[in-house]
Design a protein around this motif. Structure first.
Motif, PDB file in Angstrom:
ATOM      1  N   SER A 198      21.502 -34.086  11.311  1.00  0.00           N
ATOM      2  CA  SER A 198      22.260 -32.558  11.300  1.00  0.00           C
ATOM      3  C   SER A 198      23.263 -32.410  10.571  1.00  0.00           C
ATOM      4  CB  SER A 198      22.591 -32.493  12.825  1.00  0.00           C
ATOM      5  OG  SER A 198      22.756 -33.690  13.413  1.00  0.00           O
TER       6      SER A 198
ATOM      7  N   THR B 278      24.243 -27.443  17.739  1.00  0.00           N
ATOM      8  CA  THR B 278      22.880 -27.774  17.106  1.00  0.00           C
ATOM      9  C   THR B 278      21.757 -27.379  18.316  1.00  0.00           C
ATOM     10  OG1 THR B 278      22.931 -29.894  17.880  1.00  0.00           O
ATOM     11  CG2 THR B 278      24.063 -29.348  15.808  1.00  0.00           C
TER      12      THR B 278
ATOM     13  N   GLN C  81      18.434 -29.523  18.223  1.00  0.00           N
ATOM     14  CA  GLN C  81      17.863 -30.527  17.668  1.00  0.00           C
ATOM     15  C   GLN C  81      16.441 -30.921  18.267  1.00  0.00           C
ATOM     16  OE1 GLN C  81      22.068 -32.389  17.096  1.00  0.00           O
ATOM     17  NE2 GLN C  81      20.424 -33.702  16.270  1.00  0.00           N
TER      18      GLN C  81
ATOM     19  N   GLU D 100      28.012 -35.747  18.108  1.00  0.00           N
ATOM     20  CA  GLU D 100      29.067 -34.773  17.738  1.00  0.00           C
ATOM     21  C   GLU D 100      29.862 -35.164  16.843  1.00  0.00           C
ATOM     22  OE1 GLU D 100      27.828 -32.393  21.746  1.00  0.00           O
ATOM     23  OE2 GLU D 100      29.694 -33.624  21.788  1.00  0.00           O
TER      24      GLU D 100
ATOM     25  N   CYS E  85      26.195 -30.943  20.131  1.00  0.00           N
ATOM     26  CA  CYS E  85      24.729 -31.074  19.824  1.00  0.00           C
ATOM     27  C   CYS E  85      23.978 -31.439  20.994  1.00  0.00           C
ATOM     28  CB  CYS E  85      24.994 -32.571  19.092  1.00  0.00           C
ATOM     29  SG  CYS E  85      25.668 -32.568  17.554  1.00  0.00           S
TER      30      CYS E  85
END
Lengths: 354, 354
Positions: free
Chosen positions: A133, A157, A159, A221, A243
């Motif tokens: 990321s 994010t 993900q 993170e 995240c």
């Protein structure tokens, strides 16, 4: 396999989700390989893998596996890297490590070639490949920083499960089937393989990637926060990250808010900079509903950027939506690009098999 | 249905995803209904619906349908509200409208009872129910604002498909089945029913909810920005929003960054405030992997808050993760709560059927 010219490359973790992508990427980018050694834990040793039409057998890694290796690409987990990367370096290999084991080591360059390629020159045997990321975000932000400065980043994010490995992909697919068939599910992998609790990922959202630390942030993170500062060489950059794991197989998306160093920049200025940025494809036309999405980015090399908007309150604030294939640019491709940088900059020793 | 005591309630859009939840919510909260009139477009008229053990037939809405109605709950789309809400008001009903048609009208209170219940007193026949993603955010932020002030909000949403109606739920399920069976898919609903282009939602992420406006923001994002300021009565609050659709059936999640009005507040202070906030359940224990997720919030009335962290750069900055059932607190429950506020504050006329 042996070839008359090219480097001796070893791949540690050749059977994993990223290892497989590394092999495909080496093949399609025609990396100059003279000899390829495929390594893994005892569990996966003996498996056979096709590469450039040849069948190779995966060997169990031992320290001696790295004798004569020029470049070793590691993606088999942090503990494996900690155990074997020093052995490879000791034997003269340059290790490009995909795990988080050495990323924040001040002696180890952390490299995204579009951002800080020259950092590979400072290697002492080890080069780290950043978190998936982080890579896609810094590659999209660096051209903006270069043109306008960068003060602050706040990212949330979205993900994909493939970031957690092949088992997580299977879990998403099997769980989804079970839920559609109204069968019971038993989460076993996500959010974190070794964690105490596992949660449903199909049709759900899990705000945890990797383990928690004492301040309430997850390791994922903190990786985004710390790696971004290191790669961009901006120790005082303000970075915040949340995240989150989604029921998507491949392709990480990021909602990114930035504050740049100038007050008179327009959305068009930012689009112009990104339209010629290396490794970045601008996909931004709201009037035609054009914006990046993981289903379209999966399998592509580039980082896709869209939804660029000026903040309605901060003159130097902008919002971006950044999507990339987490197994390619987020892992395998960036790893191979680092290897290519080593060749291009003359850092790796001359091929032993030429 | 008629009962000896209670209000004459009409539901416009009774067969839709939100309409169905409104009926269930009225039933389980035992709202004092004397007579219930179920209305819809011609297409859905004639359908039969169970309520408190009785079978009711949905009627096609005409202006005269609202004769004698005390409270009319609208959730059949903006154009239906624009056409029929004035007719209902003209006939003496108080309309609680779930669409965006009247939300920003300065004459129309926009109400989340936990935040600004008293605003219902200023109604001129119409009260608006806010956007789903706005409701859950303001209900979680209001107690923090009350205790510590609030200067800035940056939110990225993770929204479920049910916010786009029952057809979007079917699309997600059918598309997911097709992809798992490796069949071709033909997106027809998402991201926006009437839009030119439709995109895959199964195993994908779509950074568009509602139509785009000229400044690159979607209407959904502008709703979150403008409605938040109106409901919290903070016209100069800085709010930014990025709204994103996910392959989740029900339950909106939000990654929210806030800057509060004080510099000496701790995560524990914020947890303490939220632990007693009305309609809010604190779910925040990283050491036990406790945090909100849509799969667990679906079917629940409350707004769940977790992942509360102090920003690592801004002393007054905090990050929160807010999840709620978008059909309940995000729509049906808040609508029924507004109706309950009308009764509690003595604003609705005395039941005609008592």
């Amino acid at each position: 396999m042996e070839k008359t010219t090219g480097y001796h490359v070893a791949i540690m973790g050749a059977t994993g989700a990223v290892g497989q992508q590394i092999l495909k990427t080496l093949e399609r980018r025609d990396f100059p390989i003279g000899k390829l050694t495929l390594l893994s834990s005892a569990r996966s040793a003996g498996k056979q893998i096709q590469f450039r039409g040849e069948t190779l057998t995966v060997e169990e890694a031992v320290p001696e596996s790295f004798e004569g290796v020029d470049i070793a690409l590691f993606s088999a987990g942090g503990s494996i890297s900690q155990k074997f990367a020093p052995e490879a370096v000791k034997r003269g290999a340059i290790v490009i490590d995909n795990t988080s084991a050495f990323r924040m080591d001040p002696e180890v360059p952390l490299v995204v070639p579009e951002v800080n390629e020259a950092a590979v020159k400072e290697h002492k045997g080890l080069i780290a490949n950043p978190n998936c990321s982080t890579i896609q975000m810094v590659a999209a932000l660096e051209p903006i920083r270069e043109a306008f400065g960068l003060n602050k980043v706040i990212v949330s994010t979205y993900q994909a499960v493939s970031g957690a490995g092949a088992q997580a992909i299977d879990e998403l697919n099997n769980q989804t089937k079970s839920i559609l068939n109204e069968e019971e599910i038993k989460p076993e992998i996500l959010p974190v393989g070794g964690a105490d609790k596992h949660y449903q990922i199909a049709f759900n959202v899990i705000p945890q990637i990797d383990q928690f630390t004492d301040n309430g942030y997850t390791l994922e993170e903190l990786k985004m926060i710390n790696e971004t500062k290191k790669i961009m060489n901006l120790p005082s950059l303000k970075v915040a990250a949340t995240c989150v794991r989604l029921p998507v197989e491949t392709g990480h998306s990021e909602s990114v808010y930035i504050e740049i160093g100038q007050n008179d920049v327009t959305v068009e200025d930012i689009k112009k900079v990104l339209s010629t940025a290396p490794g970045v494809t601008l996909q931004d036309d709201p009037s035609e509903q054009v914006y990046p999405m993981p289903a379209m980015a999966a399998g592509e090399d580039d980082i896709f950027v869209g939804r660029i908007r000026q903040d309605l309150d901060e003159k130097n604030g902008f919002h971006l939506w950044i999507v990339s294939d987490n197994l390619l640019k987020g892992a395998a491709l960036n790893t191979v690009q680092i290897a290519e940088s080593l060749v291009k900059l003359g850092i790796v020793s001359t091929p032993q098999h030429s």
